[in-house]
Structures are given as structure tokens and as C-alpha cells.
Design an enzyme around this catalytic site. Structure first.
Site, PDB file in Angstrom:
ATOM      1  N   GLU A 131      21.121 -19.336  31.783  1.00 33.43           N
ATOM      2  CA  GLU A 131      20.140 -20.436  31.712  1.00 33.43           C
ATOM      3  C   GLU A 131      20.313 -22.256  31.434  1.00 33.43           C
ATOM      4  OE1 GLU A 131      17.037 -20.117  28.967  1.00 33.43           O
ATOM      5  OE2 GLU A 131      16.622 -18.102  29.096  1.00 33.43           O
TER       6      GLU A 131
ATOM      7  N   ASP B 159      54.150 -15.962   6.303  1.00 31.87           N
ATOM      8  CA  ASP B 159      55.919 -16.889   7.048  1.00 31.87           C
ATOM      9  C   ASP B 159      56.358 -18.103   5.975  1.00 31.87           C
ATOM     10  OD1 ASP B 159      54.602 -15.732   8.593  1.00 31.87           O
ATOM     11  OD2 ASP B 159      54.146 -16.914  10.073  1.00 31.87           O
TER      12      ASP B 159
ATOM     13  N   GLU C  57      40.600 -18.627  10.289  1.00 30.92           N
ATOM     14  CA  GLU C  57      42.031 -18.203  10.563  1.00 30.92           C
ATOM     15  C   GLU C  57      41.928 -18.047   8.811  1.00 30.92           C
ATOM     16  OE1 GLU C  57      44.698 -19.583  12.250  1.00 30.92           O
ATOM     17  OE2 GLU C  57      46.556 -18.309  11.584  1.00 30.92           O
TER      18      GLU C  57
HETATM   19  C1  NAG Z   1      19.433 -19.489  25.690  1.00 29.34           C
HETATM   20  O1  NAG Z   1      19.209 -18.595  25.974  1.00 29.34           O
HETATM   21  C2  NAG Z   1      18.546 -17.706  25.391  1.00 29.34           C
HETATM   22  C3  NAG Z   1      17.620 -16.827  26.304  1.00 29.34           C
HETATM   23  O2  NAG Z   1      17.215 -17.125  26.665  1.00 29.34           O
HETATM   24  C4  NAG Z   1      17.972 -18.298  24.337  1.00 29.34           C
HETATM   25  O3  NAG Z   1      17.123 -17.320  23.268  1.00 29.34           O
HETATM   26  C5  NAG Z   1      18.407 -19.063  23.663  1.00 29.34           C
HETATM   27  O4  NAG Z   1      17.663 -20.336  22.691  1.00 29.34           O
HETATM   28  C6  NAG Z   1      19.097 -19.749  24.381  1.00 29.34           C
HETATM   29  N1  NAG Z   1      20.102 -20.410  23.448  1.00 29.34           N
HETATM   30  C7  NAG Z   1      20.635 -22.309  23.355  1.00 29.34           C
HETATM   31  C8  NAG Z   1      21.438 -22.130  23.029  1.00 29.34           C
HETATM   32  O5  NAG Z   1      19.615 -22.767  24.411  1.00 29.34           O
END
Ligand code: NAG
Ligand code: NAG
Length: 815
Positions: free
Chosen positions: A136, A583, A786
Site C-alpha cells: 500500500e 573485543d 546491539e
Molecule cells: C500498512 O498496511 C497495513 C495493512 O493494510 C496496515 O494495517 C498498517 O496500518 C499500514 N501501516 C502504515 C504505517 O501505514
């Protein structure tokens, strides 16, 4: 005792497990399940998503995903393939994952305006798999494209192994490939478009900017790439593209319409290469639809009974995969915390450790000629590398971005974490490492197999030397595994097993823990190898006490010393002791052939304990007694030789001092001075314990609000120089300390303790501080680190370090 126990166990397994699965577990069923469930996974953990099968070396199918925004001319500079901290991802990694089952990886790539989710799932028999790429836009108004490239190669001699596009013409949105691998058999790969539009400007008559360059269609290019170069899929793609783009631009003197830029950056078979076993499939999605896009890549064995035939089936397999991962996680870790964020953090962190598990195959560079410099202790260049192999290694990695290869020192800690979730998987990884023990008994500190693994290693670390050791953490882990099996053996109440298992163990993945018969077979197999490794370590890192004889005589303790049990790390330099794993931790100055390193001795103690346990499990009474003796000699030497009453801790020693004839302690309060405690080598109830508890509890020394500092704040070298192990907080040693506190002071975990003690306060505070530090950083930045700053707890060093930092999950999910 043992016989009775086995009888019980077998009986019980038949009742409890046999009834559900139809057959009792035995060697064969264990091996079958292991082989099937671990055959396919994204074992190229150095890639954002890269697949290869395990233990298929001659003719593996190799696959990977790459992407970029091809709507702008500089899009190619933000091309993604190998995990790289320089990509500045907002976040990436597995939210849920188990190599036996599959999972869900999320990548938030701000520079490419992409929110990518990749699901991986398998058929129940493990033969077939599918992965789903769902993307997306992060911001649909930003007018970008999401150009996703899948590559596939069937390795092996093309006469015997091939991968061809099934129908040469026709509907390009339903691509299919027919494959044959000599080892895997015949298979089909299908690509199904589920959602989204490929990029298309409908105002233009034609999107094709040159023959074959059309972003509105799925592009497919097939060619031959030598097996050894398949990992360079990105470089090959970029080279082909650059030549194609150059030709287009030379031909189109006039300006090109901006809507055609994605077409310009679409792969075509510009040089008319004949089709081969290597394939690029490029799909350029219009990234302005908030609903996004989605496609499936599905692999089916031809003769399989459990084919994956439709996208709906992929959806339902994904759903059951995620359910099962959650169920297994809940079974193995218990979260009393009300904080839901903690659970989410823990499952994600464990998943990322498991997501780092890779399968490597190839040659290793070893320099067996260069001698270490034991006069001036300068760094020696290993300039005589020889390729040896091929070898294979199944291992988890400390960090997919920075350290995608096998690390001996880290691996034992990974296993301490993994065995709490999947005991058998931990044993499987451990045994892969043990396979690498060569006849001399040596195992490399870093196992870097093949060019793909080597491409991530700075030259000076690429070559291994067979004089160099590393803390034998694998034996620490193995000793823990055997300890649990012995503990089970000593419980002869059937009830307890019943409760235990239903409650907190997964029958399929804890076969070795539950059925010590299997573990015994396994221990029998590797005992000779471990023995070689053990002997190699003791011989190669032994240090002579000759220079001390007079001194010790004068001190009146010569008779109490065990002359054979003293060690020092080979290959240290004036400034560094890389073999020790810590190290730049300050050591004896100047370095000297007669120095005795307390941690080297302590680690031999761990190895010896482990050998004793194996001998016990195998019923080798004489051997057991032999190791028992060495172990107690080591424990005594730690106390008589290395304990400094003035410093109140264990120290390295050397012969020197003002008159050059004293036993001189080189004491630097920190992790090394606690190691005999952390490794549970001190006798229970030792009066020295109090001094160490005070050292760890003192905020002017090692205690901080974020965990125990690697070096005391009062040490001269605290925070100085490289400042790698001179103050920063590391999870591995903190974990051992918590574990040791439980061992020496069982009261620390009691809900109603007899009295409040300093050890209990330390345990409670340390546990809380470690959890908060790692969790808070994760909440803020999305990553584990780390190490953590002793000043403010901020994560530092390598980002997305889900190797031993993941031990925090054990700390959270267990008492
Ligand atoms: C990315 O996509 C997922 C699935 O549609 C959604 O649940 C999520 O909130 C999205 N994350 C961001 C940062 O847009
Ligand atoms: C010490 O090592 C030597 C040489 O390996 C061996 O002969 C001797 O028996 C050992 N001594 C003890 C007390 O184990």
C-alpha cells in the site's frame, strides 16, 4: 532410574501424543517432521525476502524480492534487495514468524512510499509454499509507483534441472513456470494477481516506450546466470536496465513524457539472451490507490497431495499459520504483564530472531599458515587464505543487516532463547554447528560460506585462523539442553509430564526434550566430535604455569593449584582480545605469554560441565568421573588463582609487579570479573558471592537503570576509546546474570520470600530495567539494538539486532 524413566515416557507418549497423531514419536518420525517442516523458509535472511530450501545443495531453487519506485529517474538509487541499515527503513521485520510454519513480515519504506507486507505460508506436509506480497502507499497523494521484481533461479546443471515459463504467450497476469530440480523433483510456480492496477496513463495511446518496455504489463525476462552469481540479482538487473535505458534515451532525442518514465525503467531482454533458468518478473503497480496491490507466488510439487490451488487457499493457509504461531508462542511464554504492548513486542522480537535463521552453503576462507605474533602482540594480517569446503550451516544470525552469517559466540545465546520456544529446532541448529567441527577439533569464529555471505564482511574479518578460539557458548546452550533432559529424567511422576506438556510444550517441537531416548541417540552421535573440539580448545588455549611456580610456592598455595587448568586466549593484541568476544575490554597490560585469562578458564569450565553431562546421559561412568574431576579443578583454580580479595572479584593475572616476581591481578570490574558467577561455576553458598552481588548492585560500579554495565563506571577505561565493551549494556551477560541469580538464590523469584535480600533486590531491579530499556527503545524506534547506553539507556550500535538482545523475551515470558 533411566530405564524406568524411558519406559514411563514411552508409555506416556503413546497415550498422549500417539493417540492424536496416530503414531508414537521415534527417531524416524522426529527426522521426518524435522526434514519436512524445515525444508522451505526464507533462509536467505540477508535479503528483505529471499527463499531457498534447507539441505538442498546441488539443485536448490533460489528466489528473492526486490523493489524500487520507477516513476522517477533517480528511483534506482533507492533499490531494495539486501537488508541494509543505510536504507533507513522506518521499520522492517517479522511481526510473527516460525520457520516451520511461516509468518508475516512488514516493511515500512518511507523513501519509496511503500507499506509492504509479505506473508509466507506452507502446506501442512511442508512440500509446497506460497508467499503473498501486499503493498500500500504510505501516502497515496505522493504519486509514486511500486515496481516489484521477483527473481527465480533453478540452480544446477541445466540438463538435469530447469525452470521455464509455461506458456510463452498469452495472459501475462497469470504467469506460470514449470520446474525440475534433481533433488526436489518436478514443480510448478504460479503467480496470481489478486489486487491493484499496473501503472497506466490512459491519456497516452501507448505505454510502450521501446519494444518490451511497457510498465502497464508484467515484464518477464529469462536468461542464464551461473549459480554462483544468482545472489547478484540486483547488480545484474541494474546493469541490464542501465544499458536498456541508455539505448532508449539515445533514440528519443525529444523529451519523454513523464508517464513513460516507469516504462523506461522496465526490464526487457535488450540483448536477446536465450531463455535460461533465471527469471525476472517485474510488476509496476500504480501506487496512488490507497487499497494497494497484491499478488501471490505459489510453489507446488507436481505429485503433491496438498497442492495450493487458489488465492482463497493461500488466504486460509496464511490465517492458520498466524494462528498457530500465536498459539505456540502463548504456550511457551507466559505473560502476566497487563501491558499488551509487551506481548506484541515479545512475539515480534522472537519472530525476528527466528526470521534471522538462515541456511548457508559454500566455501570458507581459512589461513592455516600465518602465525600469530606473540612477541609484540600486533594485529596479524591473514594474508594466506585458502578456500575450503563446501560446507553447510543452519544458523540464526545476530543481525540480518550487519551480520548475516554464523557467529560462534552469539549462537549459543540465540539457542538459549530458541530452546524455550522450540527445543528441537535449537538442537537442530546446534548439531549443524557441531558438524563443522573439523578433525583437529577447531571451528571457525565466524562461519562465512560462499560469496553471498562474504559480500557483507569487511576484508579483515573474512579469513579465519585455526589458532583462534571464541567463547564456547554452543556448549553452554547444549549443557542447558542436557540439563533439562536430565531434569525430566529425574522426575518420575507421570502427572507432572502431562501438565507440563499440555501446558507449555509443543509435542512436535519438543520431541527431544520429552523423549530423552532421542536425545541420547543424538548425544551418542556427536560425542566423538565434541570430544575433539574440547581437546582442541584445551590444548590450543592452554597457558603454562611455569613462570608462576616460585611465586606460588612463596605464597604457600602451590599445592592447591591444578597445574593443568590454566588458559589464555591466543590471538589477542595490545588493544583487543577478539577471541574473548569482548573485543576492547581492558586486559593484562602489556600482553604476555604468561598471562592467565579468567574468562578463558571459566569457558573451559562450561565445556567440561557439558562433557560431563553428555557422559552422564550416555551412561559413561568413567568419563563422567574424569570430567567431574577436571571441572572441580577448574572451579578451585578460579578461586585460588583468579580471585582477588582486594578487588572482590575474579581477575586476569600475570607475573610482574614492581619486583617482577609477583602474581599480579589485572582487575577491571565488569562482565569478565563476574563470568565464573554468570556461568554458575562458583560453588553454591560460596562466601565470595556477596562481594559480587555488591559489585553488581552498586550504582557507582556496574548497576545502572538500564542494566549492568559491561565495565564499572569507576574503572579507568569506562567509556574510553572505541567504547564497545567498556560500559555499554549488553543483553547476553545480563541474561546470564539473571539466570545465575536464580540458581544461587532461588528465593529471588519466590512470591513470598523469607526475607528481602540484596540479591533479590538486584534481581527484581535488573529484570525490570532490562525489560524497560529494550522495550522503550523498540516502542520509540521499532528496533532492538546491539547494546544500550549506560548513561541514558538509548539503543546504540547495530539496529535491528535481534540476536542475543532477543533474550529479553525469555526474561519477560518466564519467572
Ligand atoms: C500498512 O498496511 C497495513 C495493512 O493494510 C496496515 O494495517 C498498517 O496500518 C499500514 N501501516 C502504515 C504505517 O501505514
Ligand atoms: C596434566 O597434563 C599432562 C599432559 O597432558 C598429563 O600427562 C598429566 O597427567 C596431567 N595431570 C593431571 C593432574 O591431570
Amino acid at each position: 532410574m533411566l530405564v524406568k524413566f524411558l519406559l514411563h515416557i514411552t508409555l506416556w507418549l503413546n497415550i498422549v501424543i500417539g493417540s492424536s497423531s496416530g503414531e508414537p514419536f521415534n527417531d524416524a518420525s522426529f527426522e521426518k517432521y524435522t526434514k519436512q517442516s524445515l525444508l522451505w523458509a526464507p533462509y536467505r535472511s540477508n535479503c528483505y525476502f529471499g527463499l531457498r530450501p534447507r539441505n538442498v545443495d546441488a539443485t536448490p531453487l533460489i528466489a528473492g524480492i526486490m523493489w524500487f519506485d520507477n516513476s522517477r529517474t533517480d528511483g534506482i538509487t533507492k533499490f531494495r534487495h539486501f537488508v541494509d541499515q543505510g536504507d533507513r527503513m522506518t521499520k522492517y521485520g517479522w511481526e510473527m514468524y516460525d520457520p516451520r510454519l511461516g509468518g508475516k513480515e512488514v516493511i515500512i519504506d518511507d523513501e519509496n512510499n511503500l507499506n509492504l507486507t509479505i506473508y509466507f505460508t506452507k502446506s501442512h506436509d511442508g512440500d509446497n509454499w506460497a508467499f503473498r506480497v501486499h503493498g500500500e502507499p504510505l501516502d497515496f497523494t505522493r504519486s509514486t509507483t511500486a515496481s516489484i521484481i521477483l527473481y527465480l533461479n533453478q540452480n544446477g546443471d541445466p540438463k538435469e534441472s530447469r525452470l521455464m515459463k509455461a506458456s510463452s504467450e498469452g495472459d501475462s497476469d497469470f504467469l506460470q513456470f514449470d520446474g525440475l530440480s534433481k533433488e526436489l523433483g518436478e514443480y510448478q510456480i504460479s503467480i496470481w494477481d489478486n489486487l491493484g492496477e499496473l501503472f497506466n496513463d490512459r491519456d497516452l495511446r501507448n505505454m510502450e516506450v521501446a519494444p518490451g518496455c511497457d510498465a502497464s504489463k508484467t515484464a518477464h525476462v529469462s536468461l542464464t546466470v551461473p549459480d554462483g552469481s544468482v545472489w547478484k540479482a540486483k547488480d545484474i538487473f541494474q546493469t541490464l536496465m542501465a544499458d536498456s535505458v541508455k539505448a532508449i534515451l539515445e533514440e528519443k532525442k525529444a523529451d519523454v513524457h513523464t508517464s513513460l518514465i516507469p516504462s523506461i525503467f522496465t526490464i526487457r531482454n535488450y540483448y536477446q539472451f536465450p531463455a535460461g533458468n533465471f527469471h525476472y518478473v517485474q510488476k509496476t503497480f500504480d501506487n496512488s490507490d490507497p487499497k494497494g496491490f497484491e499478488f501471490d507466488v505459489v510453489y507446488n510439487k507436481l505429485e503433491s497431495q496438498e497442492r495450493i490451488n487458489t488465492p482463497q487457499q493461500v488466504s486460509s493457509l496464511i490465517a492458520s499459520t498466524l494462528d498457530e504461531v500465536t498459539a505456540r508462542f502463548n504456550r511457551h511464554f507466559h505473560f502476566k504483564s497487563q501491558n499488551n504492548g509487551h506481548r506484541q513486542f515479545a512475539i515480534e522480537t522472537l519472530s525476528n530472531l527466528l526470521g534471522g535463521i538462515g541456511y548457508f552453503h559454500g566455501n570458507q576462507l581459512v589461513d592455516r599458515t600465518t602465525e600469530l605474533d606473540e612477541d609484540t602482540f600486533k594485529e596479524v594480517q591473514l594474508t594466506h587464505p585458502v578456500e575450503e569446503g563446501p560446507y553447510s550451516l543452519f544458523t540464526s544470525v545476530p543481525s540480518r543487516a550487519a551480520f548475516p552469517r554464523g557467529f560462534y559466540w552469539d549462537e549459543g545465546f540465540h539457542l538459549l532463547q530458541i530452546m524455550d520456544y522450540d527445543f528441537d529446532l535449537a538442537v537442530e541448529i546446534c548439531s549443524s554447528w557441531f558438524e563443522l567441527i573439523e578433525d583437529s577439533g577447531w571451528v571457525a569464529r565466524e562461519v562465512i560460506l560462499g560469496n553471498e555471505a562474504r559480500s557483507k564482511v569487511p576484508d579483515r574479518f573474512a579469513v579465519q585462523n585455526p589458532n583462534i578460539a571464541n567463547p564456547p557458548t554452543l556448549l553452554l546452550a547444549f549443557s542447558e539442553m542436557l540439563g533439562r533432559a536430565i531434569e525430566q529424567e529425574n522426575q518420575d511422576s507421570l502427572n507432572r509430564f502431562g501438565e507440563n506438556t499440555e501446558d507449555s510444550l509443543t509435542p512436535q517441537t519438543n520431541q527431544l526434550e520429552l523423549n530423552s531416548d532421542l536425545l541420547i541417540n543424538y548425544a551418542k552421535k556427536i560425542y566423538p566430535k565434541l570430544l575433539k573440539h574440547y581437546n582442541w580448545f584445551r590444548e590450543s588455549q592452554r597457558s603454562s604455569l611455569d613462570d608462576y611456580l616460585d611465586v606460588l610456592e612463596e605464597e604457600g598455595i602451590l599445592n592447591e593449584i591444578h597445574l593443568n587448568e590454566t588458559y589464555r586466549w591466543r590471538g589477542r593484541t595490545v588493544t583487543h582480545c577478539l577471541p574473548s568476544g569482548m573485543d576492547d575490554y581492558p586486559r593484562v597490560q602489556p600482553p604476555d605469554e604468561s598471562e592467565l585469562d579468567v574468562d578463558a578458564l571459566a569457558w573451559v569450565g562450561v565445556m567440561t560441565r557439558s562433557m560431563r553431562q553428555i557422559a552422564h546421559i550416555l551412561g559413561l561412568e568413567e568419563d563422567e568421573a574424569f570430567y567431574q574431576k577436571i571441572e572441580s579443578n577448574i572451579v578451585e583454580n578460579l578461586d585460588t588463582l583468579h580471585w582477588s580479595e582486594d578487588a572482590g572479584c575474579y581477575c586476569d593475572i600475570t607475573v610482574g609487579g614492581e619486583w617482577d616476581d609477583e602474581r599480579t591481578f589485572a582487575c577491571h570490574h565488569g562482565y569478565i570479573s563476574l563470568l565464573p558467577f554468570a556461568l554458575k561455576l562458583m560453588p553454591q553458598g560460596s562466601p565470595k558471592l556477596d562481594r559480587l552481588i555488591s559489585l553488581m548492585s552498586d550504582p557507582k560500579e556496574m548497576f545502572s537503570d538500564y542494566g549492568l554495565t559491561s565495565l564499572s563506571k569507576s574503572d579507568l577505561f569506562f567509556g574510553k576509546g572505541e567504547n564497545y565493551w567498556r560500559g555499554p549494556i549488553w543483553m547476553n551477560i545480563n541474561y546470564l546474570v539473571l539466570d545465575a541469580l536464580k540458581y544461587y538464590y532461588p528465593d529471588v523469584v519466590a512470591t513470598s520470600p523469607k526475607k528481602s535480600t540484596e540479591a533479590r533486590s538486584l534481581y527484581q531491579a535488573l529484570k525490570k530495567n532490562l525489560i524497560n530499556t529494550v522495550f522503550d527503545n523498540w516502542e520509540k524506534s521499532g528496533y532492538c539494538y546491539e547494546q544500550y547506553s549506560p548513561e541514558n539507556g538509548k539503543g546504540q550500535g547495530i539496529e535491528h539486532f535481534t540476536g542475543w538482545t532477543a533474550l529479553v523475551v525469555n526474561i519477560m515470558g518466564r519467572d
